[in-house]
Write an enzyme that holds these catalytic residues in place. Structure first.
Site, PDB file in Angstrom:
ATOM      1  CE  LYS A  29       7.469  -2.418   4.666  1.00  0.00           C
ATOM      2  NZ  LYS A  29       7.066  -1.249   5.452  1.00  0.00           N
ATOM      3  N   GLY A  51      -7.233   2.205   6.444  1.00  0.00           N
ATOM      4  CA  GLY A  51      -6.573   1.211   7.284  1.00  0.00           C
ATOM      5  C   GLY A  51      -5.970   1.890   8.496  1.00  0.00           C
ATOM      6  CG  ASN A  52      -2.370   1.480  11.819  1.00  0.00           C
ATOM      7  OD1 ASN A  52      -1.347   2.118  11.621  1.00  0.00           O
ATOM      8  ND2 ASN A  52      -2.860   1.320  13.030  1.00  0.00           N
TER       9      ASN A  52
HETATM   10  P1  NAD Z   1      -3.795  -1.276   6.047  1.00  0.00           P
HETATM   11  O1  NAD Z   1      -3.707  -2.639   5.489  1.00  0.00           O
HETATM   12  O2  NAD Z   1      -4.200  -1.107   7.470  1.00  0.00           O
HETATM   13  O3  NAD Z   1      -4.786  -0.376   5.150  1.00  0.00           O
HETATM   14  C1  NAD Z   1      -4.674  -0.288   3.764  1.00  0.00           C
HETATM   15  C2  NAD Z   1      -5.898   0.509   3.289  1.00  0.00           C
HETATM   16  O4  NAD Z   1      -5.790   0.713   1.874  1.00  0.00           O
HETATM   17  C3  NAD Z   1      -7.221  -0.202   3.524  1.00  0.00           C
HETATM   18  O5  NAD Z   1      -8.180   0.731   3.968  1.00  0.00           O
HETATM   19  C4  NAD Z   1      -7.603  -0.711   2.147  1.00  0.00           C
HETATM   20  O6  NAD Z   1      -9.010  -0.847   1.984  1.00  0.00           O
HETATM   21  C5  NAD Z   1      -7.053   0.422   1.294  1.00  0.00           C
HETATM   22  N1  NAD Z   1      -6.882   0.063  -0.117  1.00  0.00           N
HETATM   23  C6  NAD Z   1      -6.283  -1.015  -0.633  1.00  0.00           C
HETATM   24  N2  NAD Z   1      -6.342  -0.969  -1.985  1.00  0.00           N
HETATM   25  C7  NAD Z   1      -6.995   0.170  -2.299  1.00  0.00           C
HETATM   26  C8  NAD Z   1      -7.369   0.805  -3.523  1.00  0.00           C
HETATM   27  N3  NAD Z   1      -7.086   0.273  -4.711  1.00  0.00           N
HETATM   28  N4  NAD Z   1      -8.049   1.989  -3.461  1.00  0.00           N
HETATM   29  C9  NAD Z   1      -8.362   2.536  -2.268  1.00  0.00           C
HETATM   30  N5  NAD Z   1      -8.019   1.993  -1.092  1.00  0.00           N
HETATM   31  C10 NAD Z   1      -7.343   0.833  -1.108  1.00  0.00           C
HETATM   32  O7  NAD Z   1      -2.368  -0.590   5.777  1.00  0.00           O
HETATM   33  P2  NAD Z   1      -1.683   0.597   6.569  1.00  0.00           P
HETATM   34  O8  NAD Z   1      -0.846   0.012   7.636  1.00  0.00           O
HETATM   35  O9  NAD Z   1      -2.689   1.629   6.890  1.00  0.00           O
HETATM   36  O10 NAD Z   1      -0.661   1.137   5.455  1.00  0.00           O
HETATM   37  C11 NAD Z   1      -1.072   2.050   4.439  1.00  0.00           C
HETATM   38  C12 NAD Z   1       0.165   2.631   3.778  1.00  0.00           C
HETATM   39  O11 NAD Z   1       0.988   3.268   4.766  1.00  0.00           O
HETATM   40  C13 NAD Z   1       1.101   1.621   3.097  1.00  0.00           C
HETATM   41  O12 NAD Z   1       1.742   2.251   2.017  1.00  0.00           O
HETATM   42  C14 NAD Z   1       2.122   1.312   4.191  1.00  0.00           C
HETATM   43  O13 NAD Z   1       3.334   0.791   3.674  1.00  0.00           O
HETATM   44  C15 NAD Z   1       2.290   2.693   4.758  1.00  0.00           C
HETATM   45  N6  NAD Z   1       2.827   2.747   6.119  1.00  0.00           N
HETATM   46  C16 NAD Z   1       2.248   2.079   7.141  1.00  0.00           C
HETATM   47  C17 NAD Z   1       2.765   2.209   8.420  1.00  0.00           C
HETATM   48  C18 NAD Z   1       2.103   1.571   9.615  1.00  0.00           C
HETATM   49  O14 NAD Z   1       2.556   1.833  10.738  1.00  0.00           O
HETATM   50  N7  NAD Z   1       1.046   0.797   9.454  1.00  0.00           N
HETATM   51  C19 NAD Z   1       3.901   2.995   8.644  1.00  0.00           C
HETATM   52  C20 NAD Z   1       4.459   3.696   7.579  1.00  0.00           C
HETATM   53  C21 NAD Z   1       3.915   3.562   6.316  1.00  0.00           C
END
Ligand code: NAD
Length: 428
Positions: free
Chosen positions: A107, A221-222
């Site tokens: 990571k 998010g994503n």
């Molecule tokens: P992202 O940056 O696209 O989205 C994050 C989201 O969290 C946003 O909508 C943001 O507004 C919201 N957020 C942030 N702080 C917040 C709070 N205090 N209260 C409510 N909402 C809040 O990130 P992502 O890629 O969607 O990742 C989200 C989670 O999934 C993380 O834990 C990441 O490690 C995990 N993850 C992501 C992937 C991937 O492929 N993107 C894969 C596995 C795990």
């Protein structure tokens, strides 16, 4: 990035230790697996648009590569810490092992807030990251990908820097690239869809029709957006979505009892998964405090934003109606809350099983880059659903057979696979 006093790496170690005890792991394997094998802490000087230089703290941590090259995202976040990256790299090892792909855990992170960086500053930051790290990443060594607040464009700048330094084309060096530039179709959907493939199987086993369920989601998010899209496509109803609002620097929950229109919300969200409060009000959403996503009377809670969100302190706020917690984020539940969840009879789908769709598709991306031949989207989703379903049933059946909490069952499978690789390599 922890939002409470909880330390995510300590949490990851507590979870590991509990299952290492059950498995009676030998001391060498145990010591090796409860910490990262390699850590790189460095600084990146970036020439800002105003001519000044800003120095950013950065990390790349490889937890374990016994089963294959390190694999894991790079996160841009103002509260990133070495311990967050350590925890995330460890969870990546278990994630790759539970879906049985030949990759290890790594990571990366940069302490920064891209909301306040121009695109050219972000590009210089990405290139600077690789300039410091190019000897320690690569297709057969450690393969980065996007994570919170990073995307395909960031990956391509990093790849371009790596290829410039190494004088060649090495598309498998990084994943999550834009489609047409070595990216796989379906990658942007993969994590969120994977979450729902797992959830769908659980609902089937519990004899609960998806169309009769409701959910509340933290994040848009994503991961959250595509989980919400697939879940509603299968007939489920998302009642509430919570996300960060950049303009007033706090989170809100956007609620519609009749069901959120995910396409409509996607159209008003910003590049970082934030939703503007005023726009949501115009669309008829009720605006509640950020933490209220957890208090909704729904069947399923889907934390899809941050770690340490479900703690003993907030657990009493969870409605008695909730039957399933589907951990789309990494580490959203603290270890001291697991016994409460189990006691109440809520089924927990653990993070590194639930959100493994992203890394599985990243693996598909590497395979396609290796062949220089790219699959149709249907093929990607078919292979993804098959991998997630297989992983779910392995964990679910073990949990039934041994009466294990689903998190412990997932750890049991993952740790056993990694420990076996360590043994076969003669490391311990
Ligand atoms: P992202 O940056 O696209 O989205 C994050 C989201 O969290 C946003 O909508 C943001 O507004 C919201 N957020 C942030 N702080 C917040 C709070 N205090 N209260 C409510 N909402 C809040 O990130 P992502 O890629 O969607 O990742 C989200 C989670 O999934 C993380 O834990 C990441 O490690 C995990 N993850 C992501 C992937 C991937 O492929 N993107 C894969 C596995 C795990």
């Amino acid at each position: 990035m922890a939002t409470t006093a909880y330390n995510p790496f300590e949490n990851a170690q507590i979870q590991f230790d509990q299952v290492a005890d059950l498995l009676e792991l030998n001391s060498g394997t145990r010591e090796l697996l409860r910490q990262p094998m390699q850590e790189i802490h460095f600084t990146i000087p970036v020439k800002m648009d105003d001519g000044t230089t800003q120095v950013f703290k950065a990390y790349r941590i490889r937890h374990n590569d016994a089963r294959g090259p390190g694999k894991g995202g790079i996160r841009f976040h103002p509260h990133e810490t070495a311990d967050t990256v350590r925890a995330l790299s460890m969870w990546m090892t278990w994630k790759c092992a539970v879906v049985d792909i030949p990759l290890g855990g790594g990571k990366g992170g940069v302490v920064c807030d891209p909301h306040h960086l121009s695109l050219t500053e972000q590009e210089r930051l990405c290139r600077g990251y690789i300039r410091q790290l190019f000897t320690q990443v690569g297709p057969n060594l450690d393969v980065p990908a996007p994570d919170v607040m990073t995307n395909g464009q960031h990956m391509l700048w990093m790849l371009d820097e790596y290829e410039t330094i190494n004088n060649g084309r090495f598309p498998s060096m990084i994943t999550g690239k834009p489609v047409g530039m070595g990216g796989s179709l379906g990658r942007k959907e993969a994590t969120g869809y994977g979450v729902v493939y797992v959830l769908k199987n659980l609902l089937k086993e519990l004899n609960i029709p998806t169309q009769e369920t409701t959910a509340s989601i933290q994040g848009f998010g994503n991961v959250a957006e595509y989980a919400a899209r697939m879940y509603t496509e299968l007939g489920g109803k998302v009642i509430a979505v919570s996300c960060w609002n950049q303009s007033d620097n706090q989170a809100y929950t956007f609620k519609k009892q009749a069901g959120c229109d995910i396409e409509q919300l996607a159209q008003i969200k910003d590049d970082f998964g934030g939703i503007d409060k005023e726009k949501a009000i115009d669309l008829g959403y009720e605006v509640l405090p950020g933490e209220d996503w957890l208090k909704q009377e729904v069947d399923i809670l889907i934390p899809a934003a941050l770690e340490n969100q479900i703690t003993p302190a907030v657990f009493p706020n969870i409605s008695e109606k909730v039957k399933i917690i589907c951990e789309a984020a990494n580490g959203p539940t603290t270890p001291d809350c697991d016994p409460l969840i189990r006691e109440r009879g809520i089924t927990l789908l653990p993070d590194f099983l639930c959100n493994a769709g992203g890394v599985t598709c990243s693996y598909f991306e590497q395979v396609q880059c290796g062949m220089n031949y790219f699959w149709e989207i249907e093929e990607v989703f078919e292979k993804l659903e098959s991998a997630m379903t297989k992983a779910f049933y392995a964990v679910y059946e073990l949990s039934l057979e041994k009466d294990l909490y689903m998190r412990d069952a997932a750890y049991t499978i993952a740790i056993q696979r990694v420990a076996e690789a360590v043994r076969l390599r003669g490391w311990a």
